[in-house]
Design an enzyme around this catalytic site. Structure first.
Site, PDB file in Angstrom:
ATOM      1  N   ILE A  14      -8.984  -1.546   3.549  1.00  0.00           N
ATOM      2  CA  ILE A  14      -8.030  -1.769   2.462  1.00  0.00           C
ATOM      3  C   ILE A  14      -8.186  -0.621   1.476  1.00  0.00           C
ATOM      4  O   ILE A  14      -8.995  -0.670   0.562  1.00  0.00           O
ATOM      5  CB  ILE A  14      -8.231  -3.155   1.818  1.00  0.00           C
ATOM      6  N   HIS A  15      -7.410   0.434   1.727  1.00  0.00           N
ATOM      7  CA  HIS A  15      -7.403   1.623   0.869  1.00  0.00           C
ATOM      8  C   HIS A  15      -6.202   1.532  -0.072  1.00  0.00           C
ATOM      9  O   HIS A  15      -5.671   0.444  -0.295  1.00  0.00           O
ATOM     10  CB  HIS A  15      -7.394   2.898   1.721  1.00  0.00           C
ATOM     11  N   ALA A  16      -5.754   2.631  -0.617  1.00  0.00           N
ATOM     12  CA  ALA A  16      -4.735   2.630  -1.677  1.00  0.00           C
ATOM     13  C   ALA A  16      -3.433   1.920  -1.312  1.00  0.00           C
ATOM     14  O   ALA A  16      -2.962   1.064  -2.062  1.00  0.00           O
ATOM     15  CB  ALA A  16      -4.437   4.061  -2.117  1.00  0.00           C
ATOM     16  N   ALA A  19      -3.926  -1.871  -0.593  1.00  0.00           N
ATOM     17  CA  ALA A  19      -4.356  -2.505  -1.848  1.00  0.00           C
ATOM     18  C   ALA A  19      -3.153  -2.706  -2.757  1.00  0.00           C
ATOM     19  O   ALA A  19      -2.991  -3.768  -3.371  1.00  0.00           O
ATOM     20  CB  ALA A  19      -5.425  -1.660  -2.541  1.00  0.00           C
TER      21      ALA A  19
END
Length: 88
Positions: A14-16, A19
């Site tokens: 769950i990166h940018a 997210a």
């Protein structure tokens, strides 16, 4: 309070981008919505909070909601996790 546990299946965790997708989905609801990972709990309506957790593929996370629309919020977030290929 309603809660659901997920295993993160997205290759990049769950990166940018994911997210942001989760924060946008959570922000539509009045309930207090939190994400717990590795003993830390953050407000799921906070992009910085979610990104600060550094959630990787294979991680177990718990999303909880408490408030007047908690069931709807949790259902929407479960749908988002599934549709976006983030977790199951």
């Amino acid at each position: 309070m309603a809660q659901k546990t997920f295993t993160v299946t997205a290759d990049s965790g769950i990166h940018a981008r994911p997210a942001t997708t989760l924060v946008q989905a959570a922000s539509k609801f009045d309930s207090d919505i939190n994400l717990e990972f590795n003993g830390k709990t953050v407000n799921l309506k906070s992009i910085m909070g979610v990104m600060s957790l550094g959630i990787q593929k294979g991680a177990t996370i718990t999303i909880s909601a408490e408030g007047s629309d908690e069931a709807d919020a949790l259902a929407a977030l479960e749908d988002t996790m599934s549709k976006e290929g983030l977790g199951e």
